[in-house]
Structure formats: C-alpha cells, structure tokens
Design a protein around this motif. Structure first.
Motif: not given
Length: 366
Positions: A303-321
């Motif tokens: 995915a390189g710089r083409g994706a947004i990253y969110a930690a695999a163990d943090s629901p909050g980071e997925w919500v934020e993204a």
C-alpha cells in the motif's frame, strides 16, 4: 541443466477443479501472462506450455492446452499422479503446493500464514502445510512468493533459504476490466460514500473484530460497514462477537458487484494482523477508493504511501481514520489520487515479465 533439457513448461492444474479463491485468481492471471509473453521463453522449451489437470478439470483455459491425467483427485492426484505425468518437464505450481517427489519444479508459496497465525486454520490444514512446505522448499528448484515480507517469513519459518526465493508481486489492474454491476448498491440500500467495504472473514488474522468494535460506538453510527464474502452474521455471533446494527452482510459477490461497491464506498478497510500481499485494499485503491489498512505484514510494502494506516489493536484509530475521510471531500480526493498512483505500480504485465525471467533462468540452469 542446459537449455532445452526440458520438454516443456507444465503447469499444475489442480486448482481448476477447486472452488475459486484469491490464490486461484492469481494463477489465472499469471497463466494469461505466460501466454502473452510466450516469446520471452523462445528457445527454452521444445513444446508449448501445457496444463496438467485431474480428469474432472474443465476444458482449456487462457489459451493453454489442458491435458488430463491420472486416476486420483485432490492432494492424492497432486502428490502421486502429477509427478509421473510431469517427469520430462519443468513443473510450475502457482497455488502454494506441488508434488514433493518431483524436484524439477518452481513453486509459488503465497505466504507463511500457517506458521505466523496457525489459529486461523484447521488442525489438519496447518499440520499438512507445516509438513510439506519445507520439503517443497528444499526439493524444488525455485520458490516464488508475492512480497518481500512473505519471503522473509518463509526464510524465518525454515521453508527455504533466502537465495532460493524470488519475489513476483501480484498485479491489480484486472479489477479495471470487471464489468460494473451497480445494482448491488441499491439492493443493499447503500448511500454513496456513506459505507465502508471490508472482507467478511472469521479467520483470526483478518482481525474483523476491530472493525466491529469501531462501528459499535456512536461516532460511526451514520456510516455502514459492508462485509462481503462467505461468512455471515451468525458466524461472527457464534464466536461471541458483537455485530452492530449498522453492519451489512453482502454475502459472496461477483467481480462486477465488488467493483461497484468499491467505486461507491467511502473507503475499503483491511485490518489484518498479517498478510502475504493484501490484494483487496489494492483493488480498492486502483478504483479510486481510499484504503485504510493496518501497518502489518506486507500491507505497508504494497500500500505504501497510498493508504491510511490505523493500528490493528485500536478501534479508536479506525474510527478517526474513517471519520477523517467522511468529514472532508478534499481529503478524500487526495487519498483517492494517492491510492490510484500507488496501485499503478502493480500490473500483471510486470508480474508476467518477472515470472518468465525466473522460468528462463531455472530452465537454463542458472
């Protein structure tokens, strides 16, 4: 081994008799490239390439003759009938396994998941793979895999030495040729850019629980999570996972339906804790659908710089993204363009060229 020592390039066609999977799709695309790049193998083999398959295999595929052989099926056919029929040839195995008894072979092992996350597989499956992969790694002339990450993990697992592994990245441009089936968006009562697409899988390393947790709170209450694939709500609930009301199970989808979902989605989410490659987010990126992925396995490599990253163990980071994409059309457009540019680096033409280079080197004994 001198040039022309092999009669022909033979392709293991056991996959033709099985239910299609992502690995089988890769095999199909690579076979297309062997046909397209046949001039790259001129002078190496005495006869055109052939697919050897069990008696139950369908008729010809991708312009390559299918030759049926043996009396067995499945793993027994692959380990007993296939090596006898392929003895004068260089055998190409594209779906993780091949006959242990035949040394003149090139085998693509897509990942080392059975070693990294054995809990994702049944006892019988992981026991067989853990036993046979190191034998293949030692006996076959060359091992192929789909990412540098997978190559490193295969070395770490003792499957093969690093100098015997070649990386052939997957392509993704096939998704641009799928015919659109936009009716699925209306059928599922979805609103454009108000839903997130993800794979419906209960395998532990696919980590869909993190998305269920993210969508359980009020922050994403106005956005739907669309899960496509073979597992439904009951499969997740049997694992005591909470499935929020805003989760939609699309079930198995056609190629055209998947394209239409990705083109209409806010983003594609892929929270795997490990991946040998990670094709679904790259497919989304190729179609202009921003991808949010976990920084795990081969996903950063692909995915390189083409994706947004969110930690695999943090629901909050997925919500934020997810909320960041929903809140700004400008930001969404920027991430869409970055994804398209990154996905353009992965073509089947490039994969075919790399594969034919390896075949030629092995056939010529280099």
């Amino acid at each position: 081994m001198s040039p022309l020592s092999f009669r022909r390039l033979t392709i293991n066609g056991k996959f033709l008799t099985a239910r299609p999977t992502g690995v089988h799709r890769v095999a199909d695309q690579l076979i297309r490239q062997i046909v397209s790049n046949r001039d790259a193998l001129d002078g190496v083999f005495r006869s055109p390439p052939t697919i050897l398959a069990p008696k139950s295999a369908p008729d010809g595929t991708q312009g390559v003759h299918v030759e049926r052989c043996g009396r067995l099926s499945g793993q027994l056919w692959e380990q007993m009938d296939l090596p006898r029929a392929a003895q004068p040839d260089l055998l190409l195995n594209l779906c993780n396994l091949g006959p242990v008894a035949l040394g003149n072979a090139i085998t693509m092992i897509h990942d080392a998941q059975v070693f990294i996350t054995p809990q994702s597989y049944s006892f019988a499956f992981r026991t067989w793979y853990k036993a046979v992969l190191p034998l293949i790694g030692r006996r076959h002339r060359r091992i192929l895999t789909v990412s540098r990450f997978s190559a490193e993990q295969l070395v770490r697992a003792g499957v093969a030495a690093a100098d015997r592994i070649s990386v052939v990245h997957n392509g993704v441009d096939h998704v641009l040729h799928y015919p659109r089936t936009p009716e699925i968006v209306d059928r599922l009562f979805l609103e454009r850019q108000r839903f997130v697409v993800a794979l419906s899988s209960i395998q532990a390393h696919k980590n869909i629980k993190i998305l269920l947790d993210a969508f359980s709170g009020p922050e994403l209450g106005d956005i739907k999570l669309v899960l496509f694939g073979g597992h439904d709500r009951r499969d997740f609930e049997r694992l005591s996972l909470n499935v929020p009301a805003n989760v939609v199970f699309a079930g198995p989808v056609t190629d055209g339906e998947l394209r239409s979902l990705l083109e209409a989605a806010l983003c594609v989410a892929f929270p795997s804790t490990t991946e040998g490659f990670g094709l679904p987010p790259l497919e989304g990126m190729a179609l202009g659908c921003p991808a949010i992925v976990a920084p795990c396995g081969a996903l950063p490599e692909v995915a390189g710089r083409g994706a947004i990253y969110a930690a695999a163990d943090s629901p909050g980071e997925w919500v934020e993204a997810i909320r960041s994409l929903a809140a700004s059309q400008q930001f969404w457009g920027e991430r869409s363009a970055e994804g398209v540019a990154q996905a353009a680096n992965f073509t089947w033409r490039k994969a075919g060229t790399d594969l034919c280079d390896v075949i030629r080197l092995v056939a010529e004994g280099r």
